[in-house]
Design an enzyme around this catalytic site. Structure first.
Site, PDB file in Angstrom:
ATOM      1  N   ASN A 169      41.752  36.078  38.043  1.00 35.97           N
ATOM      2  CA  ASN A 169      40.460  35.632  37.530  1.00 35.97           C
ATOM      3  C   ASN A 169      39.449  36.785  37.494  1.00 35.97           C
ATOM      4  O   ASN A 169      39.131  37.300  36.430  1.00 35.97           O
ATOM      5  CB  ASN A 169      39.951  34.465  38.377  1.00 35.97           C
ATOM      6  CG  ASN A 169      38.760  33.782  37.756  1.00 35.97           C
ATOM      7  OD1 ASN A 169      38.108  34.302  36.861  1.00 35.97           O
ATOM      8  ND2 ASN A 169      38.445  32.585  38.222  1.00 35.97           N
ATOM      9  N   ASP A 170      38.999  37.205  38.658  1.00 37.92           N
ATOM     10  CA  ASP A 170      37.928  38.209  38.691  1.00 37.92           C
ATOM     11  C   ASP A 170      38.326  39.533  38.029  1.00 37.92           C
ATOM     12  O   ASP A 170      37.487  40.201  37.443  1.00 37.92           O
ATOM     13  CB  ASP A 170      37.502  38.464  40.142  1.00 37.92           C
ATOM     14  CG  ASP A 170      36.962  37.193  40.779  1.00 37.92           C
ATOM     15  OD1 ASP A 170      36.364  36.387  40.049  1.00 37.92           O
ATOM     16  OD2 ASP A 170      37.156  37.007  41.992  1.00 37.92           O
ATOM     17  N   VAL A 171      39.611  39.891  38.106  1.00 43.23           N
ATOM     18  CA  VAL A 171      40.030  41.191  37.564  1.00 43.23           C
ATOM     19  C   VAL A 171      40.079  41.205  36.043  1.00 43.23           C
ATOM     20  O   VAL A 171      40.288  42.243  35.438  1.00 43.23           O
ATOM     21  CB  VAL A 171      41.405  41.634  38.130  1.00 43.23           C
ATOM     22  CG1 VAL A 171      41.310  41.830  39.622  1.00 43.23           C
ATOM     23  CG2 VAL A 171      42.496  40.656  37.771  1.00 43.23           C
ATOM     24  N   ALA A 217      35.706  35.552  43.993  1.00 39.48           N
ATOM     25  CA  ALA A 217      34.334  36.041  44.076  1.00 39.48           C
ATOM     26  C   ALA A 217      33.340  34.923  43.789  1.00 39.48           C
ATOM     27  O   ALA A 217      32.140  35.096  43.964  1.00 39.48           O
ATOM     28  CB  ALA A 217      34.128  37.203  43.111  1.00 39.48           C
TER      29      ALA A 217
END
Lengths: 479, 102
Positions: free
Chosen positions: A404-406, A445
């Site tokens: 997700n965050d990456v 995050a």
């Protein structure tokens, strides 16, 4: 053998062990020699432990300058206890390390690190009272105990965060001030124990408790996504605590091992922070994690597009080039074998498949590589971020599995986002994006991901293992 | 003040050189390691600081056999140190085993 020969033999073993640590660590930095390096260091460690147990000689410098080597013979009960303790630790350590699933390695490393910290703290507790008045020894004892305790309780919290027991960062009101004051008080207390001439065990235990509490306060506000950095930092703390032990006993092998890990661990921590493009202070003092920060208020435009398994299979089947982005969701679902099956199936149909590995994908740098290597994915198919990003434009389909965050474009476009500035995999350049996720919840995050609302993106909801197995079956019927 | 610092350095000359050089060795040894190996490397370093067990054994060997608190704490320290060493090396080996294929 005479006591002085034995003493020199032990010194030689310690010297040899120190060399194995340095060479072992060096060899661990290269995939081809890494395993041998680890075993080499382990062999040195075993020799050092054996020499410590069986060669019990002290070197005394007499008043007239002559050196006397005195051999002492501890009671047999002490030897029995040492052997039982080692046997117990070996059995538990060995079986836990062998049995644990690859996905849970990071938390296990954290736990073992905590054990080392606790060991250093206990040494401090035991050595304090027969060293009162000796400032040099007390510095080593008190600092070793404080750092060991912080490392222990901090590692336990990191462990709980990684295995999901403790989900959200806990932030006390003005926690940064509380933590700083607490740390300052802890060191003032420590200084008093060193210089104040006290021999109170009660105060020592109180300091022990204060240090344990600090370790907890230190780690609880930090978000789960930052745990790798925290573990690496605590790892170097334990190294430092071991080095203080070495200083206390004038033991060179403890010194080399401890300082080596202390400095290497600090550097590793900084390198990891660089991979996320954030300074270490940012990790420790916050601005990241699951709280309601600025990033959450981003206006979401567009809508989510759902996709069926058969549509996804068709899309993949007729692509020329597919890039898979694995994330922690893949690890949790134990989907590393299925994804390899999918990859082989697509390759059979003439589709070029690569994996894009973000430096902090998973819960530790390199976590995804270890996981995919376990399911026999060819090492050369794992491409690091900087090398894959230019290729994404020519990619037909990017398949994001549990990441997700990456892949969140906010890191590039939204200066108010907490992850702004972190290098990401630029998957929105690809022609099509398929995102497999369990639900619409935000990533570790805790930030909304605009990628999901991109018109090129289709969502394939469901557990990674289940969804990918269905995808594999669907692809087989297409063949 | 300066005199005291010089005196301290003179007294611990050997130790200070030793520590300083070890710090540089640690930094040099890790420099330029590919991201792929960060996790196993952290785990390997984790096993190496298990050398703290040597300290726990030294404490045990110097205990009086009738010091019950000491024996309990020492026993615990040796168990914990062993866990760090054995668990650390075995976990690292398992991770690195996977890099060996092909």
């Amino acid at each position: 053998m005479t006591p002085d020969t034995l003493y020199h033999l032990r010194t030689f073993v310690y010297l040899f062990a120190s060399v194995t640590f340095v060479i072992g660590l060096k060899r661990m930095g290269n995939p081809a020699t890494a395993r041998g390096g680890n075993l080499f260091a382990a062999a040195g460690m075993i020799l050092a432990i054996i020499a410590t147990i069986f060669i019990n000689v002290k070197k005394n410098v007499l008043a007239d300058g002559t050196i006397a080597y005195i051999q002492s013979q501890p009671a047999s009960i002490i030897y029995i206890l040492i052997f039982v303790a080692i046997a117990l630790g070996t059995v538990i350590g060995w079986t836990t390390a062998k049995r644990v699933q690859m996905t849970r390695m990071p938390e296990l490393v954290s736990m073992f690190n905590g054990m080392g910290g606790a060991c250093a703290a206990l040494i401090g507790l035991m050595e304090f009272h027969h060293n009162t008045g000796n400032t040099g020894a007390l510095i080593a004892i008190i600092l070793g105990m404080i750092i060991g305790s912080v490392s222990f309780s901090g590692s336990v919290i990191a462990y709980l965060k990684l295995n999901g027991t403790m989900q959200k960062p806990v932030r006390l009101p003005s926690y940064n001030i509380i933590n700083s004051v607490w740390m300052l008080a802890m060191f003032v207390f420590g200084a008093y124990m060193i210089l104040g001439g006290t021999d109170s065990m009660l105060l020592l235990y109180l300091l022990f408790a204060v240090a344990l509490a600090y370790g907890i306060l230190f780690v609880i506000p930090i978000g789960g996504a930052d745990m790798p950095v925290v573990i690496s930092l605590l790892n170097s703390f334990t190294g430092l605590a071991a080095a203080f032990g070495g200083f206390l006993y004038g033991n060179k092998v403890m010194l080399t091992g401890g300082i080596l890990v202390g400095s290497a661990g600090t550097l590793l921590t900084i390198v990891m922070c660089k991979a996320m493009n954030r300074p270490l202070s940012n990790v420790i003092f916050g601005a990241f994690g699951g709280s309601t920060d600025a990033g959450n208020t981003t206006d979401v435009k567009g809508s989510i597009k759902d996709m069926s398994v058969s549509d996804a299979a068709v899309l993949l089947n007729y692509s020329k080039k597919v890039v898979i982005v694995p994330g922690y969701g893949l690890a949790v679902a134990q989907a590393q074998h299925v994804i390899h099956e999918l990859e082989m199936l697509l390759e059979e149909r003439g589709v070029e498949v690569k994996y894009a590995i973000h430096p902090v994908a998973g819960r530790m740098p390199g976590h995804m590589n270890v996981l995919l290597a376990e399911s026999n994915v060819d090492y050369s198919k794992l491409v690091e971020m900087d090398d894959i990003n230019p290729e994404l434009e020519q990619t037909d389909v990017v398949l994001v599995v549990g990441a997700n965050d990456v892949v969140n474009p906010a890191a590039k476009t939204d200066p108010s986002s907490p992850i702004y500035g972190m290098p990401i995999l630029e998957v929105d350049k690809a022609k099509n994006i398929i995102v497999n996720k369990r639900s619409m919840s935000a990533g570790y995050a805790g930030i909304e991901n605009l990628l999901f609302y991109n018109p090129k993106t289709s969502m394939l909801f469901g557990d990674a293992k289940k969804a990918l197995s269905e995808l594999v079956n669907e692809l087989k019927t297409l063949g | 003040m300066i005199e005291q610092i010089f005196e301290f350095i003179g007294k611990h000359e050997e130790m200070i050189f030793f520590i300083l050089l070890s710090v540089f060795v640690g930094v040099e040894v890790i420099g330029g390691v590919p991201t792929v190996l960060h996790t196993p490397l952290m785990s390997g370093a984790n096993a190496i600081h298990g050398v703290v067990i040597v300290g726990a054994i030294i404490v045990m060997l110097n205990l009086e056999p009738d010091n019950l608190t000491g024996l309990i704490l020492g026993f615990l320290a040796v168990v914990l140190g062993t866990l760090n060493v054995v668990g650390g090396f075995v976990v690292t080996d398992r991770m690195l085993e996977m890099f060996k294929k092909k």
